[in-house]
Design a protein around this motif. Structure first.
Motif, PDB file in Angstrom:
ATOM      1  N   LYS A  34      51.444 -37.886 -71.664  1.00 10.46           N
ATOM      2  CA  LYS A  34      52.715 -37.203 -71.930  1.00 10.46           C
ATOM      3  C   LYS A  34      52.596 -35.703 -71.691  1.00 10.46           C
ATOM      4  N   ALA A  35      51.475 -35.107 -72.100  1.00 15.94           N
ATOM      5  CA  ALA A  35      51.272 -33.673 -71.896  1.00 15.94           C
ATOM      6  C   ALA A  35      51.203 -33.353 -70.402  1.00 15.94           C
ATOM      7  N   LEU A  36      50.511 -34.175 -69.638  1.00 12.05           N
ATOM      8  CA  LEU A  36      50.400 -33.937 -68.200  1.00 12.05           C
ATOM      9  C   LEU A  36      51.741 -34.123 -67.504  1.00 12.05           C
ATOM     10  N   LYS A  37      52.539 -35.084 -67.968  1.00 14.77           N
ATOM     11  CA  LYS A  37      53.869 -35.287 -67.398  1.00 14.77           C
ATOM     12  C   LYS A  37      54.737 -34.053 -67.577  1.00 14.77           C
ATOM     13  N   LYS A  38      54.568 -33.365 -68.707  1.00 17.55           N
ATOM     14  CA  LYS A  38      55.339 -32.146 -68.978  1.00 17.55           C
ATOM     15  C   LYS A  38      54.791 -30.952 -68.204  1.00 17.55           C
ATOM     16  N   GLY A  39      53.624 -31.112 -67.586  1.00 20.79           N
ATOM     17  CA  GLY A  39      53.027 -30.009 -66.838  1.00 20.79           C
ATOM     18  C   GLY A  39      52.042 -29.199 -67.651  1.00 20.79           C
ATOM     19  N   ASP A  40      51.739 -29.641 -68.866  1.00 18.67           N
ATOM     20  CA  ASP A  40      50.786 -28.929 -69.724  1.00 18.67           C
ATOM     21  C   ASP A  40      49.348 -29.288 -69.358  1.00 18.67           C
ATOM     22  N   LYS A  41      48.420 -28.451 -69.792  1.00 12.17           N
ATOM     23  CA  LYS A  41      46.992 -28.733 -69.676  1.00 12.17           C
ATOM     24  C   LYS A  41      46.505 -29.248 -71.018  1.00 12.17           C
ATOM     25  N   VAL A  42      45.492 -30.092 -71.001  1.00 11.43           N
ATOM     26  CA  VAL A  42      44.851 -30.545 -72.235  1.00 11.43           C
ATOM     27  C   VAL A  42      43.393 -30.114 -72.144  1.00 11.43           C
ATOM     28  N   THR A  43      43.005 -29.206 -73.041  1.00 12.88           N
ATOM     29  CA  THR A  43      41.647 -28.668 -73.025  1.00 12.88           C
ATOM     30  C   THR A  43      40.895 -29.112 -74.269  1.00 12.88           C
ATOM     31  N   LEU A  44      39.758 -29.730 -74.056  1.00 17.08           N
ATOM     32  CA  LEU A  44      38.852 -30.105 -75.141  1.00 17.08           C
ATOM     33  C   LEU A  44      37.603 -29.244 -74.955  1.00 17.08           C
ATOM     34  N   GLY A  46      34.242 -27.663 -74.637  1.00 17.49           N
ATOM     35  CA  GLY A  46      32.926 -28.269 -74.505  1.00 17.49           C
ATOM     36  C   GLY A  46      32.942 -29.567 -73.721  1.00 17.49           C
ATOM     37  N   PHE A  47      34.092 -30.213 -73.631  1.00 11.21           N
ATOM     38  CA  PHE A  47      34.186 -31.485 -72.905  1.00 11.21           C
ATOM     39  C   PHE A  47      34.807 -31.277 -71.531  1.00 11.21           C
ATOM     40  N   GLY A  48      36.034 -30.723 -71.506  1.00 10.45           N
ATOM     41  CA  GLY A  48      36.669 -30.485 -70.219  1.00 10.45           C
ATOM     42  C   GLY A  48      38.168 -30.286 -70.339  1.00 10.45           C
ATOM     43  N   THR A  49      38.809 -30.143 -69.187  1.00 14.18           N
ATOM     44  CA  THR A  49      40.242 -29.881 -69.132  1.00 14.18           C
ATOM     45  C   THR A  49      40.928 -30.870 -68.203  1.00 14.18           C
ATOM     46  N   PHE A  50      41.988 -31.485 -68.705  1.00 19.91           N
ATOM     47  CA  PHE A  50      42.838 -32.352 -67.908  1.00 19.91           C
ATOM     48  C   PHE A  50      44.022 -31.501 -67.457  1.00 19.91           C
ATOM     49  N   ALA A  73      54.251 -35.305 -50.385  1.00 26.65           N
ATOM     50  CA  ALA A  73      53.640 -34.475 -51.422  1.00 26.65           C
ATOM     51  C   ALA A  73      53.706 -35.227 -52.745  1.00 26.65           C
ATOM     52  N   LYS A  74      52.724 -34.997 -53.609  1.00 31.50           N
ATOM     53  CA  LYS A  74      52.751 -35.638 -54.914  1.00 31.50           C
ATOM     54  C   LYS A  74      51.898 -34.856 -55.907  1.00 31.50           C
ATOM     55  N   LYS A  75      52.068 -35.199 -57.174  1.00 31.44           N
ATOM     56  CA  LYS A  75      51.282 -34.591 -58.241  1.00 31.44           C
ATOM     57  C   LYS A  75      50.112 -35.528 -58.547  1.00 31.44           C
ATOM     58  N   VAL A  76      48.945 -34.950 -58.805  1.00 28.01           N
ATOM     59  CA  VAL A  76      47.762 -35.732 -59.139  1.00 28.01           C
ATOM     60  C   VAL A  76      47.098 -35.174 -60.390  1.00 28.01           C
ATOM     61  N   ALA A  77      46.505 -36.064 -61.165  1.00 23.36           N
ATOM     62  CA  ALA A  77      45.780 -35.654 -62.375  1.00 23.36           C
ATOM     63  C   ALA A  77      44.395 -35.159 -61.972  1.00 23.36           C
ATOM     64  N   ARG A  78      43.946 -34.121 -62.626  1.00 17.44           N
ATOM     65  CA  ARG A  78      42.622 -33.550 -62.377  1.00 17.44           C
ATOM     66  C   ARG A  78      41.859 -33.460 -63.698  1.00 17.44           C
ATOM     67  N   LYS A  80      38.425 -31.282 -65.072  1.00 16.47           N
ATOM     68  CA  LYS A  80      37.349 -30.343 -64.800  1.00 16.47           C
ATOM     69  C   LYS A  80      36.408 -30.368 -66.001  1.00 16.47           C
ATOM     70  N   PRO A  81      35.176 -30.830 -65.814  1.00 16.73           N
ATOM     71  CA  PRO A  81      34.249 -30.895 -66.943  1.00 16.73           C
ATOM     72  C   PRO A  81      33.932 -29.516 -67.497  1.00 16.73           C
ATOM     73  N   GLY A  82      33.751 -29.458 -68.813  1.00 15.73           N
ATOM     74  CA  GLY A  82      33.380 -28.212 -69.473  1.00 15.73           C
ATOM     75  C   GLY A  82      31.903 -27.914 -69.297  1.00 15.73           C
ATOM     76  N   LYS A  83      31.511 -26.728 -69.683  1.00 13.61           N
ATOM     77  CA  LYS A  83      30.131 -26.279 -69.523  1.00 13.61           C
ATOM     78  C   LYS A  83      29.150 -27.175 -70.284  1.00 13.61           C
ATOM     79  N   GLU A  84      29.480 -27.497 -71.540  1.00 17.30           N
ATOM     80  CA  GLU A  84      28.592 -28.326 -72.359  1.00 17.30           C
ATOM     81  C   GLU A  84      28.373 -29.689 -71.722  1.00 17.30           C
ATOM     82  N   LEU A  85      29.451 -30.321 -71.283  1.00 16.25           N
ATOM     83  CA  LEU A  85      29.352 -31.641 -70.662  1.00 16.25           C
ATOM     84  C   LEU A  85      28.515 -31.563 -69.394  1.00 16.25           C
ATOM     85  N   SER A  86      28.754 -30.560 -68.581  1.00 16.14           N
ATOM     86  CA  SER A  86      28.019 -30.394 -67.328  1.00 16.14           C
ATOM     87  C   SER A  86      26.519 -30.211 -67.590  1.00 16.14           C
TER      88      SER A  86
END
Length: 89
Positions: A34-44, A46-50, A73-78, A80-86
């Motif tokens: 739902k957050a991604l559909k609205k265009g928001d980012k979800v950041t955890l 140490g884990f990462g960002t959707f 053209a289309k929207k895609v989910a991404r 990015k792993p956080g530093k701790e996870l990496s």
């Protein structure tokens, strides 16, 4: 690891029933979706960002016929792993 194995591990680690762990996992995925559909980012931290990114329209090629195609053209989910996870991997 598949969804059933993840639910089993969550249940064991958090001392929950498998039904409760499944509800938690479903709620998490629904909330992120739902957050991604609205265009928001979800950041955890140490884990990462959707996030969502836009992929531009482009020209492709059918590998069987060699015919050129227009890819919309289309929207895609991404993710990015956080530093701790990496660092742990």
């Amino acid at each position: 690891m598949n969804k059933a194995e993840l639910i089993e591990k969550l249940a064991a680690d958090a001392d929950l029933s498998k039904k409760e762990a499944a509800a938690v996992l479903d709620s998490f995925t629904d909330t992120v979706t739902k957050a991604l559909k609205k265009g928001d980012k979800v950041t955890l931290v140490g884990f990462g960002t959707f996030s969502v990114s836009k992929r531009a329209a482009r020209t492709g090629r059918n590998p069987q016929t060699g015919e050129t195609l227009k890819i919309k053209a289309k929207k895609v989910a991404r993710f990015k792993p956080g530093k701790e996870l990496s660092e742990k991997i």
